[in-house]
Design a protein around this motif. Sequence first.
Motif, PDB file in Angstrom:
ATOM      1  N   SER A   1       0.881  -1.267  -0.034  1.00  0.00           N
ATOM      2  CA  SER A   1       0.189  -0.086  -0.033  1.00  0.00           C
ATOM      3  C   SER A   1       0.773   1.198  -0.042  1.00  0.00           C
ATOM      4  N   ARG A   2       0.228   2.471  -0.643  1.00  0.00           N
ATOM      5  CA  ARG A   2       1.104   3.651  -0.617  1.00  0.00           C
ATOM      6  C   ARG A   2       0.790   4.335   0.751  1.00  0.00           C
TER       7      ARG A   2
ATOM      8  N   ARG B   1      10.261   0.056  -3.403  1.00  0.00           N
ATOM      9  CA  ARG B   1       9.370   1.267  -3.597  1.00  0.00           C
ATOM     10  C   ARG B   1       7.964   0.789  -3.280  1.00  0.00           C
TER      11      ARG B   1
ATOM     12  N   THR C   1       6.293   0.826   2.528  1.00  0.00           N
ATOM     13  CA  THR C   1       5.399   1.024   3.853  1.00  0.00           C
ATOM     14  C   THR C   1       5.459  -0.123   4.564  1.00  0.00           C
TER      15      THR C   1
END
Length: 230
Positions: free
Chosen positions: A75-76, A132, A136
């Motif tokens: 997830s971003r 990347r 998170t």
Amino acid sequence: MRIAVFGANGPTGRHLAEQALAIGHEVVAVTRRPGSLSARPGLTVAVADATDPAAVDAAIAGTDAVLSALGARFSRETITTYSASATVITGAMARHGIKRLLAVSSSIADPRWRPTGERFFNHVLDPLVNRRLGRTLHEDMRRMEAVIRQTGLDWTLVRPSGLFEHPVVTDYHTAETSADGVFTARADLAASMVRELEERRYVRTAMGVITTAVKPNIAKLIWNEGVKKR
């Protein structure tokens, strides 16, 4: 031994529960989803959110060890699944006097991990996918490891590499800190944890786990593990 398995309805947790039952352990399968698992001889189902202190207290009462196979998707957004659950679970273990903890983390948590001879992975896939897309998620795994390391428990941080499904346990390899390989079958990850529960070779350190006998399709692995919604 009576063990609590967090994330027991997940892909790794199911392997853990089945393998532990097969060698005679009693299993308390901890899940957030009522009805996702059914009790049977040797298996008790406990419904609990791993970040709810009261629910976790009730779930682990009377157990001898805790195995965490909790996971999250890429997830971003900021992920707290690993660190928040580790804080609650270790606190409950301390209150109940339960010492043994095995928690699934990742090889990425070792900043020096670079599989030998894997140039494409080390220079393309790892920076793109793990550093990347999974940034998170892996940041929170590191926070989880820090929480666990600060406890007085007999912990083992279990660090697989890229996870994939394989129907049977293979001749997997383990090593302290991290293992020199790109992939880990979930059946092998579970087997290494069940074995470590008995052998205690990696107490208060990290245990890397890799599969060498078989390899997954890389594109399918990235889709299934990092992109596809379940």
